[in-house]
Design an enzyme around this catalytic site. Structure first.
Site, mmCIF file in Angstrom:
data_model
loop_
_atom_site.group_PDB
_atom_site.id
_atom_site.type_symbol
_atom_site.label_atom_id
_atom_site.label_comp_id
_atom_site.label_asym_id
_atom_site.label_seq_id
_atom_site.Cartn_x
_atom_site.Cartn_y
_atom_site.Cartn_z
ATOM 1 N N HIS A 84 0.845 -1.199 0.000
ATOM 2 C CA HIS A 84 0.000 0.000 0.000
ATOM 3 C C HIS A 84 0.878 1.246 0.000
ATOM 4 C CE1 HIS A 84 -4.190 -1.583 1.322
ATOM 5 N NE2 HIS A 84 -3.593 -2.401 0.481
ATOM 6 N N TYR A 111 -9.117 5.917 7.228
ATOM 7 C CA TYR A 111 -9.214 6.322 8.637
ATOM 8 C C TYR A 111 -10.230 7.459 8.680
ATOM 9 C CZ TYR A 111 -4.932 3.725 9.815
ATOM 10 O OH TYR A 111 -3.993 2.741 10.038
ATOM 11 N N PRO A 113 -4.136 1.484 18.757
ATOM 12 C CA PRO A 113 -3.880 0.924 17.424
ATOM 13 C C PRO A 113 -3.971 1.912 16.252
ATOM 14 C CG PRO A 113 -6.024 0.235 18.231
ATOM 15 C CD PRO A 113 -5.367 0.960 19.357
ATOM 16 N N LYS A 157 1.026 0.623 14.947
ATOM 17 C CA LYS A 157 2.422 0.542 15.372
ATOM 18 C C LYS A 157 2.755 -0.632 16.300
ATOM 19 C CE LYS A 157 4.211 3.849 13.139
ATOM 20 N NZ LYS A 157 3.940 3.150 11.879
ATOM 21 N N TYR A 186 4.095 6.865 9.527
ATOM 22 C CA TYR A 186 3.231 5.712 9.232
ATOM 23 C C TYR A 186 4.027 4.583 8.584
ATOM 24 C CZ TYR A 186 -1.058 3.159 8.257
ATOM 25 O OH TYR A 186 -2.041 2.191 8.238
#
Ligand code: FAD
Ligand code: DHB
Length: 385
Positions: free
Chosen positions: A68, A196, A288, A292, A380
């Site tokens: 991704h 998200y 979460p 990580k 990220y």
């Protein structure tokens, strides 16, 4: 070397040490089937992917994992993309923790690495002496094993963290006033990349395991029980929290798994006491939202593997002496990122209107600023280790 815990951190450490010629025994409280049935993390940082390749367990991940190069952030009905490739030249891999753990167990079988399942009453003795010992009960019999080092890879509820005397240990903790309800469904993912979503009804996350298996999460009050949530109620709520175009595409189905996890930030310092080392969730928990938890367990394992290699192969103990400091420096940065993503995207029960406006302004800034996006992307995809 004795490793307590046969989750991802214990197994990966065992695999790396085994390939370096360092004998190790893994003690796991549960059965292998139980460990493999736990649905947990799904996103691997590029450093994690590289280390798994180096450990010789990357083949199936390469074939089945999904690369991704970005994620979507959404607020109410608007969404925008964070393009990892363009911003920081990197990507992540979507590959379930369950699959990674299965690959590690298979590799351990091939290596004939000793693993005891169903061990009880594990106790660590003399961790600060030259020769620590670990006692445990297996099939009703008590055993004692002496070893050079003990790796505490036994997660949040393990015994290792509390073996470090209270007067030498500090814990920094934040408990969030909500949890995540997760649902696994044998349906195609709603989006090609993760979404998200911040919404006045609460946060939602659209993730996946493969093109035919989706993973979704909803922010829920801490006292909600999973039995209160029928599949239909879950889908109805998810539809309301994600952008309209996504909710129109959403394919629903009967869930395979549903569970609620509370959100918490925790760091225990130090991560070493004498010859006992803490790795992964045994030493720290992240909420979460930043994906990580698993990745941080992997970077701890990397530092510990390097330190032990230096000890056994070069007779140099500097890596061991610096383990806690080195690991904690990365842990705190991941804690910061996870906390900031959590704060940005969730509804807090006592949130003032001012704080809501701050969230909106932060999202608007992210949408308009390549610098802000690059910072999110850098964290990220994972800071180097
Ligand atoms: P664990 O996976 O907890 O493994 C520890 C192992 O030690 C377990 O197998 C346990 O049975 C064993 N053990 C415990 N005590 C003893 C003992 N006394 N003796 C012997 N063995 C023992 N992270 C994300 O990034 N995204 C997510 O969506 C996500 N969801 C999660 C959901 C839940 C319910 C939980 C608990 C965690 C989640 N995480 C998630 C975090 C991520 O899964 C963990 O960070 C990761 O599992 C850490 O690996 P670990 O090996 O350090 O610990
Ligand atoms: C998943 C879990 C996360 O916590 C996250 O941030 C991204 C994905 C998952 O389970 O797929």
């Amino acid at each position: 070397m004795l490793i307590i815990g046969g989750g991802p951190s214990g197994l990966l450490l065992g695999q790396l040490l085994g390939r370096t010629g360092i004998d190790n025994l893994v003690l796991e409280r549960r059965s292998r089937e139980y460990v493999l049935a736990r649905i947990r993390a799904g996103v691997l940082e590029s450093g994690t992917v590289e280390l798994l390749r180096e450990a010789g367990v990357g083949a199936r991940m390469e074939r089945e994992g999904l690369i991704h190069a970005g994620i979507y952030l959404a607020a109410s009905n608007r969404g925008f993309r964070i393009d990892f490739e363009q911003l920081v030249g990197g990507s992540v891999m979507v590959y379930g923790q369950t699959e990674m753990t299965r690959d590690l167990y298979r590799a351990r079988d091939e290596m004939q690495g000793p693993t005891l399942h169903g061990v009880d009453e594990v106790r660590i003795h003399d961790a600060d002496a030259a020769l620590p010992r670990v006692s445990f009960v297996h099939h009703g019999r008590e055993h004692f094993v002496a070893c050079d080092f003990v790796a505490g890879c036994d997660g949040y509820h393990g015994v290792s963290r509390n073996t470090i005397p209270e007067e030498l240990r500090r814990e920094f903790e934040r408990v969030y006033p909500f949890g995540w309800l997760g649902l696994l469904s044998p349906t195609p993912p709603v989006s090609d990349e993760l979404i998200y979503a911040s919404h006045e009804r609460g946060f939602a996350l659209c993730s996946m395991r493969n093109p035919a298996l989706s993973r979704y999460y909803l922010q829920v009050p801490l006292d909600d029980r999973v039995e209160q949530w029928s599949d239909d109620a879950f889908w109805d709520e998810l539809r309301q929290r994600i952008p309209h175009d996504a909710s129109e595409r959403l394919v629903t189905g009967e869930s395979i798994e549903k569970s609620i996890a509370p959100l918490r930030s925790l760091v225990a310092e130090p991560m070493r006491w004498g010859n006992l080392f803490l790795c992964g969730d045994a030493a720290h928990i992240v909420p979460p939202t930043g994906a990580k938890g698993l990745n941080l367990a992997v970077s701890d394992v990397y530092y510990l593997w390097q330190a032990l290699k230096r000890h056994y192969l070069d007779g140099d103990d500097r890596g061991i002496e610096l383990y806690s400091e080195t690991a904690l420096a990365r842990v705190w940065k991941a804690e910061r990122f996870s906390w900031s993503m959590t704060r940005l995207l969730h509804r807090f029960p006592d949130q003032s209107e001012f704080e809501q406006r701050m969230q909106q302004a932060e999202l608007a800034y992210l949408e308009s600023s390549a610098a802000a996006q690059a910072s999110l992307a850098e964290n990220y995809i994972g800071l180097p280790f």
